[in-house]
Design a protein around this motif. Structure first.
Motif, mmCIF file in Angstrom:
data_model
loop_
_atom_site.group_PDB
_atom_site.id
_atom_site.type_symbol
_atom_site.label_atom_id
_atom_site.label_comp_id
_atom_site.label_asym_id
_atom_site.label_seq_id
_atom_site.Cartn_x
_atom_site.Cartn_y
_atom_site.Cartn_z
ATOM 1 N N LEU A 221 24.629 -29.986 14.935
ATOM 2 C CA LEU A 221 24.642 -29.182 16.145
ATOM 3 C C LEU A 221 23.334 -29.372 16.905
ATOM 4 O O LEU A 221 22.307 -29.698 16.315
ATOM 5 C CB LEU A 221 24.791 -27.690 15.809
ATOM 6 N N ARG A 222 23.393 -29.118 18.212
ATOM 7 C CA ARG A 222 22.186 -29.119 19.037
ATOM 8 C C ARG A 222 22.139 -27.827 19.834
ATOM 9 O O ARG A 222 23.180 -27.316 20.282
ATOM 10 C CB ARG A 222 22.157 -30.324 19.968
ATOM 11 N N ILE A 223 20.946 -27.301 20.019
ATOM 12 C CA ILE A 223 20.740 -26.053 20.751
ATOM 13 C C ILE A 223 19.733 -26.311 21.862
ATOM 14 O O ILE A 223 18.614 -26.779 21.598
ATOM 15 C CB ILE A 223 20.240 -24.925 19.825
ATOM 16 N N PHE A 224 20.124 -26.022 23.087
ATOM 17 C CA PHE A 224 19.264 -26.198 24.259
ATOM 18 C C PHE A 224 18.761 -24.832 24.707
ATOM 19 O O PHE A 224 19.550 -23.892 24.881
ATOM 20 C CB PHE A 224 20.035 -26.880 25.389
ATOM 21 N N LYS A 225 17.442 -24.702 24.910
ATOM 22 C CA LYS A 225 16.852 -23.420 25.252
ATOM 23 C C LYS A 225 15.906 -23.572 26.438
ATOM 24 O O LYS A 225 15.240 -24.606 26.590
ATOM 25 C CB LYS A 225 16.083 -22.828 24.056
ATOM 26 N N VAL A 226 15.851 -22.507 27.233
ATOM 27 C CA VAL A 226 14.988 -22.449 28.412
ATOM 28 C C VAL A 226 14.239 -21.121 28.363
ATOM 29 O O VAL A 226 14.829 -20.076 28.044
ATOM 30 C CB VAL A 226 15.799 -22.542 29.719
ATOM 31 N N VAL A 227 12.949 -21.139 28.656
ATOM 32 C CA VAL A 227 12.129 -19.926 28.667
ATOM 33 C C VAL A 227 11.296 -19.893 29.944
ATOM 34 O O VAL A 227 10.858 -20.935 30.444
ATOM 35 C CB VAL A 227 11.221 -19.868 27.412
ATOM 36 N N ASP A 228 11.107 -18.679 30.476
ATOM 37 C CA ASP A 228 10.229 -18.475 31.630
ATOM 38 C C ASP A 228 8.803 -18.346 31.105
ATOM 39 O O ASP A 228 8.503 -17.464 30.290
ATOM 40 C CB ASP A 228 10.641 -17.214 32.392
ATOM 41 N N ASP A 229 7.891 -19.198 31.586
ATOM 42 C CA ASP A 229 6.518 -19.207 31.071
ATOM 43 C C ASP A 229 5.765 -17.933 31.406
ATOM 44 O O ASP A 229 4.791 -17.588 30.720
ATOM 45 C CB ASP A 229 5.761 -20.409 31.633
ATOM 46 N N CYS A 230 6.171 -17.211 32.445
ATOM 47 C CA CYS A 230 5.454 -16.003 32.838
ATOM 48 C C CYS A 230 5.911 -14.799 32.024
ATOM 49 O O CYS A 230 5.102 -14.123 31.396
ATOM 50 C CB CYS A 230 5.656 -15.737 34.327
ATOM 51 N N THR A 231 7.200 -14.512 32.019
ATOM 52 C CA THR A 231 7.716 -13.307 31.364
ATOM 53 C C THR A 231 8.189 -13.559 29.937
ATOM 54 O O THR A 231 8.561 -12.595 29.262
ATOM 55 C CB THR A 231 8.893 -12.760 32.181
ATOM 56 N N ARG A 232 8.205 -14.801 29.473
ATOM 57 C CA ARG A 232 8.680 -15.198 28.133
ATOM 58 C C ARG A 232 10.162 -14.872 27.932
ATOM 59 O O ARG A 232 10.621 -14.731 26.798
ATOM 60 C CB ARG A 232 7.869 -14.527 27.027
ATOM 61 N N GLU A 233 10.905 -14.724 29.028
ATOM 62 C CA GLU A 233 12.339 -14.444 28.897
ATOM 63 C C GLU A 233 13.073 -15.687 28.412
ATOM 64 O O GLU A 233 12.804 -16.798 28.880
ATOM 65 C CB GLU A 233 12.919 -14.026 30.240
ATOM 66 N N SER A 234 13.997 -15.486 27.509
ATOM 67 C CA SER A 234 14.897 -16.561 27.099
ATOM 68 C C SER A 234 16.018 -16.641 28.122
ATOM 69 O O SER A 234 16.860 -15.729 28.216
ATOM 70 C CB SER A 234 15.450 -16.275 25.702
ATOM 71 N N LEU A 235 16.047 -17.701 28.903
ATOM 72 C CA LEU A 235 16.992 -17.833 30.008
ATOM 73 C C LEU A 235 18.287 -18.502 29.587
ATOM 74 O O LEU A 235 19.320 -18.307 30.238
ATOM 75 C CB LEU A 235 16.350 -18.616 31.161
ATOM 76 N N ALA A 236 18.260 -19.315 28.539
ATOM 77 C CA ALA A 236 19.479 -19.997 28.097
ATOM 78 C C ALA A 236 19.321 -20.403 26.642
ATOM 79 O O ALA A 236 18.257 -20.877 26.229
ATOM 80 C CB ALA A 236 19.753 -21.229 28.964
ATOM 81 N N VAL A 237 20.410 -20.176 25.876
ATOM 82 C CA VAL A 237 20.521 -20.691 24.512
ATOM 83 C C VAL A 237 21.934 -21.251 24.396
ATOM 84 O O VAL A 237 22.888 -20.525 24.100
ATOM 85 C CB VAL A 237 20.280 -19.594 23.446
ATOM 86 N N TRP A 238 22.059 -22.534 24.645
ATOM 87 C CA TRP A 238 23.382 -23.169 24.660
ATOM 88 C C TRP A 238 23.540 -24.060 23.424
ATOM 89 O O TRP A 238 22.700 -24.920 23.160
ATOM 90 C CB TRP A 238 23.576 -23.998 25.927
ATOM 91 N N ILE A 328 28.159 -16.883 19.482
ATOM 92 C CA ILE A 328 28.177 -15.415 19.550
ATOM 93 C C ILE A 328 26.854 -14.846 19.045
ATOM 94 O O ILE A 328 26.250 -13.957 19.672
ATOM 95 C CB ILE A 328 29.369 -14.866 18.745
ATOM 96 N N LEU A 329 26.394 -15.337 17.897
ATOM 97 C CA LEU A 329 25.129 -14.859 17.344
ATOM 98 C C LEU A 329 23.959 -15.176 18.273
ATOM 99 O O LEU A 329 23.017 -14.380 18.406
ATOM 100 C CB LEU A 329 24.894 -15.474 15.966
ATOM 101 N N SER A 330 23.995 -16.339 18.918
ATOM 102 C CA SER A 330 22.902 -16.720 19.821
ATOM 103 C C SER A 330 22.862 -15.814 21.052
ATOM 104 O O SER A 330 21.774 -15.420 21.517
ATOM 105 C CB SER A 330 23.065 -18.180 20.244
ATOM 106 N N ASP A 331 24.040 -15.456 21.588
ATOM 107 C CA ASP A 331 24.069 -14.548 22.739
ATOM 108 C C ASP A 331 23.530 -13.170 22.356
ATOM 109 O O ASP A 331 22.770 -12.554 23.128
ATOM 110 C CB ASP A 331 25.499 -14.445 23.271
ATOM 111 N N GLU A 332 23.935 -12.677 21.176
ATOM 112 C CA GLU A 332 23.428 -11.373 20.727
ATOM 113 C C GLU A 332 21.918 -11.431 20.516
ATOM 114 O O GLU A 332 21.195 -10.483 20.875
ATOM 115 C CB GLU A 332 24.130 -10.971 19.428
ATOM 116 N N TRP A 333 21.436 -12.531 19.931
ATOM 117 C CA TRP A 333 19.987 -12.660 19.709
ATOM 118 C C TRP A 333 19.225 -12.706 21.019
ATOM 119 O O TRP A 333 18.169 -12.069 21.158
ATOM 120 C CB TRP A 333 19.702 -13.924 18.908
ATOM 121 N N GLN A 334 19.749 -13.431 22.016
ATOM 122 C CA GLN A 334 19.054 -13.549 23.298
ATOM 123 C C GLN A 334 18.956 -12.195 23.990
ATOM 124 O O GLN A 334 17.907 -11.849 24.550
ATOM 125 C CB GLN A 334 19.777 -14.556 24.194
#
Length: 364
Positions: A221-238, A328-334
């Motif tokens: 599996l592969r997981i792609f993630k995006v984070v905002d450098d200012c607020t540290r928000e997790s914007l995507a976990v695909w 499902i687990l990744s969405d709940e974690w985000q």
């Protein structure tokens, strides 16, 4: 006293005299033998004439010779079993195998050569050829032109004026295993080291990265993630079995539709980020791509810190039967990470709360 060897006729005559009534001590003194020898002859050859004794001795010699032959054959058989699994074709390979057998089994050179079917002359032969110049030349050509083959190398050698025979150069080429195509490094443009800068507003800079894991069945599996450098928000976990550069642009399109486009993105040198689809997407939207230096993941520290938290909370904590379960687990974690988890660098605010504060201009 000098040891004497008695013939079959003499032994039979002595035993006949002893059986005729002569004293054992007298016979021993006359023929120069001990009483033990006389009694041993009597035990072995009593009642036999010279022809019978001769036949018995011949049978004993034959039996001893057969035992010795059997022992030698058994030793050869054991040596053959030891080397049967090793494929040897060339005489030099046979010589190396013979050397190892002699050293391990402590046998003679002749026996080792006989079992391996190597001529003794080849065992003692040592080549006087010096191919060091050819080896150096082929090594330099292979380093300079790693994707070329023998014909191209030999053409260059002839152009430079070397008169080595083609068969000789080919032999050295094969011994160096250059016939196997070398994998050369992917050529990347030089990346300039740019230190991480603290962003004062959200949506100024995003960091992105990939992670890998597998299902219980072993499928990758592969997981792609995006984070905002200012607020540290997790914007995507695909999560998916394969994520291409086109899929990356689709995920970023969804993020920019909700939050607006960033001024820059910080990524590594993976094929998804250096490919045409991602580069053109950023160029069309005037987004600057900040590539980190190869082998320097610490230059993308924001997303690497998020990767650690995600791996500890999700990937290392569960076993996944299906891709949908991981999603499902990744969405709940985000959701929990953005709204429930305080961040020390945000003055113990959650990323979602920090985003709201920054939008009101109170973010520190």
């Amino acid at each position: 006293m000098k040891k004497q060897r008695f013939s079959e006729t003499q032994i039979a005559s002595i035993l006949k005299q002893y059986e005729g009534g002569r004293e054992a001590l007298e016979l021993c003194r006359e023929h120069g033998i001990s009483k033990a020898t006389l009694y041993n002859w009597r035990k072995k050859y009593a009642g036999m004439d010279s022809s019978h004794i001769r036949e018995l001795k011949a049978l004993q010699d034959e039996n001893r010779r057969l035992k010795q032959m059997y022992a030698e054959l058994m030793l050869d058989h054991q040596l053959a079993k030891h080397i049967i699994s090793k494929k040897v074709i060339k005489p030099c390979q046979k010589r190396e195998l013979a050397e190892s057998v002699i050293k391990e089994q402590s046998i003679s050179v002749g026996r080792a050569c006989r079992v391996i079917h190597l001529q003794r002359s080849l065992w003692y032969y040592r080549s006087g050829k010096d191919d060091s110049a050819i080896i150096d030349k082929l090594s330099s050509l292979a380093d300079r032109f790693p994707t070329r083959g023998f014909d191209k190398y030999y053409a260059i050698i002839r152009i430079e004026g070397n008169k080595w025979a083609r068969s000789r150069v080919l032999r050295v080429y094969r011994e160096m295993n250059l016939c196997r195509r070398r994998r050369h490094k992917k050529r990347l443009p030089s990346r300039i080291k740019e230190p991480l800068q603290k962003q004062l507003l959200p949506n100024q800079s995003y960091s992105m990265d990939f992670m890998s894991d597998s299902l219980v069945s072993g499928r990758k599996l592969r997981i792609f993630k995006v984070v905002d450098d200012c607020t540290r928000e997790s914007l995507a976990v695909w999560c998916d079995y394969s994520i291409t550069g086109q899929k990356v642009t689709e995920i970023l399109e969804q993020i920019t539709a909700e939050r607006g486009k960033p001024l820059q993105v910080r990524v590594d040198n993976g094929p998804e980020f250096t490919g045409k689809a991602f580069s053109e997407w950023c160029s069309d939207r005037s987004i600057i791509i900040k590539y980190i230096q190869p082998g320097k993941p610490m230059q993308n520290a924001y997303i690497e810190r998020l990767n650690r938290t995600y791996r500890e909370d999700v990937l290392d904590a569960y076993l996944f039967e299906s891709l949908e379960e991981l999603r499902i687990l990744s969405d709940e974690w985000q959701h929990g990470y953005n709204h429930l988890m305080p961040h020390q660098s945000l003055n113990n605010q959650t990323p979602a709360k920090a985003h709201q504060s920054a939008c009101r201009g109170h973010f520190i």
